[in-house]
Design an enzyme around this catalytic site. Structure first.
Site, PDB file in Angstrom:
ATOM      1  N   ASP A 110      14.084   0.200   0.263  1.00 31.23           N
ATOM      2  CA  ASP A 110      12.983  -0.570   0.828  1.00 31.23           C
ATOM      3  C   ASP A 110      13.530  -1.420   1.980  1.00 31.23           C
ATOM      4  OD1 ASP A 110      10.708  -2.262   1.195  1.00 31.23           O
ATOM      5  OD2 ASP A 110      10.146  -2.028  -0.887  1.00 31.23           O
ATOM      6  N   PHE A 159       2.679   0.602  -2.764  1.00 35.73           N
ATOM      7  CA  PHE A 159       3.390   0.242  -3.988  1.00 35.73           C
ATOM      8  C   PHE A 159       3.413   1.451  -4.913  1.00 35.73           C
ATOM      9  CE2 PHE A 159       5.363  -3.195  -6.201  1.00 35.73           C
ATOM     10  CZ  PHE A 159       5.423  -2.721  -7.501  1.00 35.73           C
TER      11      PHE A 159
END
Length: 187
Positions: A110, A159
């Site tokens: 990420d 997500f």
């Protein structure tokens, strides 16, 4: 869709179980090719907890002397956004890294903060080489420059859960990668 207890929380399946297994096989072949001439044992370092499912499947496709170890580090805590501070919660049991090519196995890349710290730390401990293998890569979220040596999928800034990835310790056992409905984590 299996794991019907989570079905209502998943907005959509992003990557199917079949697509994941195909990518795992491909990455295993890439790893075999990359390390084919190395005389060192390959040390797979799984980053807990998310990498466990991926690493367990991946190591079945690696055809060279391999050892495993684990680290646990986080910059998230219980949040969905990185706080920027990396906490090392569990260090390797393997003391001497000089005898290994180290391959860090992660579920998702990420911001890059946590993995950048881990990669530097392992290099400083004397590993012959340190490379990164991640199932999922979110390049849009990158805050720290980091090289990805083996990558399963680039994913959008959504997500995601499943196949080891969690939200609040749930959803890890889904066999696919799904996008979690915002209503679940925006409570």
């Amino acid at each position: 869709m299996s794991n019907t207890c989570y079905e209502a929380d998943v907005e959509k399946i992003l990557i199917s179980e079949e697509e994941i297994q195909s990518a795992v096989e491909r990455i295993g072949a890439e790893i075999n090719e990359t390390y084919k001439d190395s005389k060192k044992t390959l040390l797979l370092v799984g980053i807990l907890k998310g990498s466990v499912v991926f690493m367990a499947d991946l190591m079945k496709h690696i055809d060279r002397p391999t050892a495993i170890d684990f680290m646990q580090a986080s910059s998230y805590g219980t949040s969905t956004v990185s706080c920027g501070q990396v906490n090392l919660r569990l260090d390797l049991k393997t003391a001497d890294l000089e005898n290994y090519d180290v391959l860090v196995i992660e579920d998702i890349l990420d911001s890059g903060r946590t993995l950048s710290c881990i990669m530097s730390y392992l290099s400083a401990r004397g590993a012959k080489s340190v490379k990164l293998c991640t199932l999922l890569n979110k390049p849009e979220r990158r805050q720290v420059e980091i090289d990805v040596d083996f990558n399963g999928f680039n994913v959008p800034d959504e997500f995601v859960v499943g196949y080891g990835l969690d939200y609040d310790e749930k959803y890890r056992n889904m066999p696919y990668i799904g996008v979690l409905k915002p209503s679940v984590y925006e409570k």
